[in-house]
Design a protein around this motif. Structure first.
Motif, PDB file in Angstrom:
ATOM      1  N   GLU A  30       0.670  -1.241  -0.011  1.00 49.73           N
ATOM      2  CA  GLU A  30      -0.021   0.655  -0.457  1.00 49.73           C
ATOM      3  C   GLU A  30       0.671   0.917   0.268  1.00 49.73           C
ATOM      4  O   GLU A  30       0.774   2.327  -0.198  1.00 49.73           O
ATOM      5  CB  GLU A  30      -0.535  -0.159   1.362  1.00 49.73           C
ATOM      6  CG  GLU A  30      -2.247  -1.337   1.201  1.00 49.73           C
ATOM      7  CD  GLU A  30      -2.555  -0.758   2.679  1.00 49.73           C
ATOM      8  OE1 GLU A  30      -2.273  -0.362   4.032  1.00 49.73           O
ATOM      9  OE2 GLU A  30      -3.641  -2.052   2.306  1.00 49.73           O
ATOM     10  N   GLU A  31       2.085   1.092   0.583  1.00 43.23           N
ATOM     11  CA  GLU A  31       2.943   2.055   0.607  1.00 43.23           C
ATOM     12  C   GLU A  31       3.546   2.385  -0.258  1.00 43.23           C
ATOM     13  O   GLU A  31       3.839   3.874  -0.650  1.00 43.23           O
ATOM     14  CB  GLU A  31       4.042   2.068   2.167  1.00 43.23           C
ATOM     15  CG  GLU A  31       4.713   3.511   1.818  1.00 43.23           C
ATOM     16  CD  GLU A  31       5.556   2.967   3.312  1.00 43.23           C
ATOM     17  OE1 GLU A  31       6.432   4.548   3.926  1.00 43.23           O
ATOM     18  OE2 GLU A  31       5.436   2.249   3.843  1.00 43.23           O
ATOM     19  N   LYS A  36       1.597   4.420  -3.344  1.00 44.65           N
ATOM     20  CA  LYS A  36       1.278   5.670  -2.167  1.00 44.65           C
ATOM     21  C   LYS A  36       2.930   6.254  -3.190  1.00 44.65           C
ATOM     22  O   LYS A  36       2.391   7.821  -3.676  1.00 44.65           O
ATOM     23  CB  LYS A  36       1.042   6.201  -1.096  1.00 44.65           C
ATOM     24  CG  LYS A  36       0.630   7.569  -0.619  1.00 44.65           C
ATOM     25  CD  LYS A  36       0.458   7.545   1.001  1.00 44.65           C
ATOM     26  CE  LYS A  36       1.921   7.566   1.033  1.00 44.65           C
ATOM     27  NZ  LYS A  36       1.916   7.880   3.080  1.00 44.65           N
ATOM     28  N   LEU A  78       2.759   9.447  -6.127  1.00 41.27           N
ATOM     29  CA  LEU A  78       3.189  10.911  -4.682  1.00 41.27           C
ATOM     30  C   LEU A  78       3.090  12.236  -5.867  1.00 41.27           C
ATOM     31  O   LEU A  78       2.042  12.976  -4.894  1.00 41.27           O
ATOM     32  CB  LEU A  78       4.494  11.194  -3.932  1.00 41.27           C
ATOM     33  CG  LEU A  78       4.396  11.740  -2.996  1.00 41.27           C
ATOM     34  CD1 LEU A  78       3.328  11.191  -2.288  1.00 41.27           C
ATOM     35  CD2 LEU A  78       5.880  11.765  -2.106  1.00 41.27           C
ATOM     36  N   LEU A 101      -0.881  12.631  -6.320  1.00 47.58           N
ATOM     37  CA  LEU A 101      -1.025  12.972  -5.199  1.00 47.58           C
ATOM     38  C   LEU A 101      -0.961  14.548  -4.792  1.00 47.58           C
ATOM     39  O   LEU A 101      -2.278  14.879  -4.410  1.00 47.58           O
ATOM     40  CB  LEU A 101      -0.869  12.288  -4.159  1.00 47.58           C
ATOM     41  CG  LEU A 101      -1.759  12.146  -2.559  1.00 47.58           C
ATOM     42  CD1 LEU A 101      -2.598  11.590  -2.570  1.00 47.58           C
ATOM     43  CD2 LEU A 101      -0.958  10.630  -1.956  1.00 47.58           C
TER      44      LEU A 101
END
Length: 573
Positions: free
Chosen positions: A215-216, A219, A223, A226
């Protein structure tokens, strides 16, 4: 009891529907007419081995269906409930289709079931006894089960306790053998387990770590996108000319409007609360944006860590939790091997305790069996006397089981144990006075075996709860007064169970409550089998044919009438 049997496209049978009644139903006819084929069909309906050869030539499938009705307290009701079969109304419809490819489709009360389930229900409803079953009577290994069946009520609880102990003994014995493997194999296991544990422990895995890292990684890989999305969201909400700026004006206007019209108070409060919630969300977005920091080293570490975890997954489990569980398992096994001598001693002590308990239960079983053997012997002698074997002696020999994979030393002596106890049971017979008792298989002729089997069946039929008993030419090899005795014995069994009997003996046919005549004939150049219930006059003709063979004379008819009259007198007694 079996109420109705339907057979379609089975062997030489095109289509038959046969209703059955209570009491003794006799099936007669010329050899090859199809009598045994009907019994074969019933056997398949009860879970017998099927084959494409049973399907009538040119047809796609054979269909067999039987309707059974039992009492509410019948043992099959409990079995049906355990198997999830609807047995309401105490009615069971068994159906089996066999395709031309040899595949079977089985149903009970409309529910698809396996052949094993069909067999379990079927064998609780019908007991088929044919000539081939004489062989089981001659097999000594079958005699223990027969004796236990006779003593079922007295034996059952002790037998269940013995079997529970026996299963536990087998588990412990397996563990003892596993720990007693050769030293070289144990050393190899120790080296392997140590290496695997070291590799897993060195990785320092944490529960659910692979999921969290994945999951990290997702992300961090997105980035920049996001950051852009969050920044645009914040700007749209907060600042001059943004959503919150317009909403602030709306709040101010509604506050003033509410002073003019109180009915707007609720609307004003809703908008006002929404403004503060959105303002709080904007501040949260701002804080989150300020904390975003792209760290390429972190992404590189995560990729490396996930690769390391993936290498471990290939060896030890599909998830990190599986790997940790495997590590705990081999750690326990490694400890067991390293301290195997201590564990082995404990297991051997436990096993010896179980053997001692088994010895007690086995002796209890033997005591019950010896008492049952005396009762069975007396009952068999009574039955044999009525079958003109009054000079025959029958005995049940119970010995210590000689050979078994599972032995133990009890009170200084080696003792063998089996799944049903420590006993070996064999039936012995002496057919003439002064002759020694010998194993049944070595002494009995075909006619004697038929009578002994019938004697056993007479004893067991009431105890087994079977609704229908089928005899397929069990009267082979007998004649004269013995044939009459067998006829009376079969009819006696029918007083407690529905009996279907294929016979070539006129004495048995005369005892019938229902007489069915089986014959085959040609229709459209194909052989078909038909079943006809006989009237009284037709029964006289058929029994006369059975007596004389080819030519039926008035004398044989008279003899047939006499047999029927004697049979009628016997039934009234």
């Amino acid at each position: 009891m079996l109420i109705e049997l339907s057979i379609k496209h089975f062997a030489i049978i095109e289509e038959l529907t046969i209703p059955f009644e209570k009491g003794l139903t006799v099936l007669t006819g010329e050899t090859g007419a199809g009598k045994s084929i009907i019994i074969d069909a019933i056997g398949l309906l009860l879970g017998g081995r099927g084959s494409a050869e049973y399907v009538r030539y040119g047809e796609k499938r054979a269909e067999i269906e039987g309707l059974f009705i039992v009492e509410d307290a019948h043992p099959v009701m409990k079995k049906a409930e355990e198997l999830g079969i609807d047995g309401r109304d105490s009615m069971f419809i068994l159906r089996r289709d066999i395709t031309s490819q040899g595949k079977s489709i089985c149903r009970i009360n409309g529910k698809l079931v396996t052949i094993a389930v069909l067999r379990e229900i079927g064998q609780a409803l019908v007991d088929i006894h044919g000539q081939h079953e004489h062989q089981s009577l001659l097999q000594a290994e079958q005699h223990l089960g027969m004796l236990d069946g006779f003593a079922y009520q007295e034996l059952r609880q002790t037998q269940l306790e013995y079997q529970a102990l026996y299963r536990r003994a087998m588990q412990l014995q397996k563990q003892v053998r596993s720990l007693s493997e050769n030293e070289q194999e144990m050393a190899q296991k120790i080296d392997l387990f140590k290496y695997q544990l070291e590799e897993i422990e060195k990785a320092g895995l944490k529960p659910n770590e692979d999921v969290e890292l994945s999951e990290e990684r997702h992300k961090l890989s997105h980035l920049e996108r996001l950051f852009s999305l969050l920044e645009n969201s914040y700007r749209s909400l907060y600042g001059e000319g943004s959503g919150l700026d317009f909403l602030s004006n709306t709040v101010a206007h509604l506050e003033e409007a509410a002073t003019i019209d109180k009915e707007l108070k609720d609307v004003q409060e809703t908008v006002s609360n929404s403004y503060y919630l959105l303002e709080e969300a904007a501040f949260s977005l701002r804080d989150y944006i300020e904390q975003i920091e792209f760290d390429p080293n972190r992404l590189e570490y995560i990729e490396s860590r996930l690769h390391e975890i993936q290498q471990l997954k290939r060896k030890y489990g599909s998830t990190v939790d599986d790997i940790l569980e495997y590590a705990a398992k081999i750690e326990e096994e490694l400890d067991s091997i390293i301290h195997k001598d201590d564990r082995l001693i404990k297991l051997q002590e436990q096993l010896q305790t179980i053997w001692n308990d088994l010895y007690v239960e086995a002796n209890a079983l033997r005591t019950i069996r010896k008492e049952a053997a005396l009762a069975l012997t007396e009952a068999i002698h009574h039955e044999l006397r009525s079958l003109y074997m009054e000079k025959t002696s029958f005995a049940v020999q119970i010995e210590q089981l000689e050979s078994s994979k599972h032995t133990a030393v009890i009170q200084g002596e080696e003792m063998a144990f089996g799944p049903d106890g420590a006993d070996s049971v064999e039936f012995y017979l002496s057919t003439n006075p002064g002759e020694p008792m010998k194993p049944l298989a070595k002494i009995a002729s075909g006619g004697e075996i038929s009578r002994i089997m019938l004697a056993l069946k007479s004893i067991f039929s009431d105890q087994q709860g079977i609704t229908s008993v089928i005899f397929d030419e069990v009267d082979t090899g007998v004649s004269g007064r013995v044939a009459q005795a067998i006829a009376e014995k079969i009819h006696g069994i029918s007083s407690g169970s529905q009996v279907l009997c294929i016979t070539h003996l006129p004495q048995v046919a005369a005892m019938a409550d229902t007489h069915l005549f089986i014959e085959k004939h040609e229709t459209n150049q194909r052989v078909v089998t038909s079943v006809t219930p006989l009237t009284k006059d037709e029964q006289v003709e058929e029994i006369a044919r059975m007596i004389s063979g080819v030519e039926v004379t008035e004398l044989t008819r008279e003899h047939a009438r006499e047999l029927l009259e004697l049979a009628g007198q016997h039934k009234q007694v």
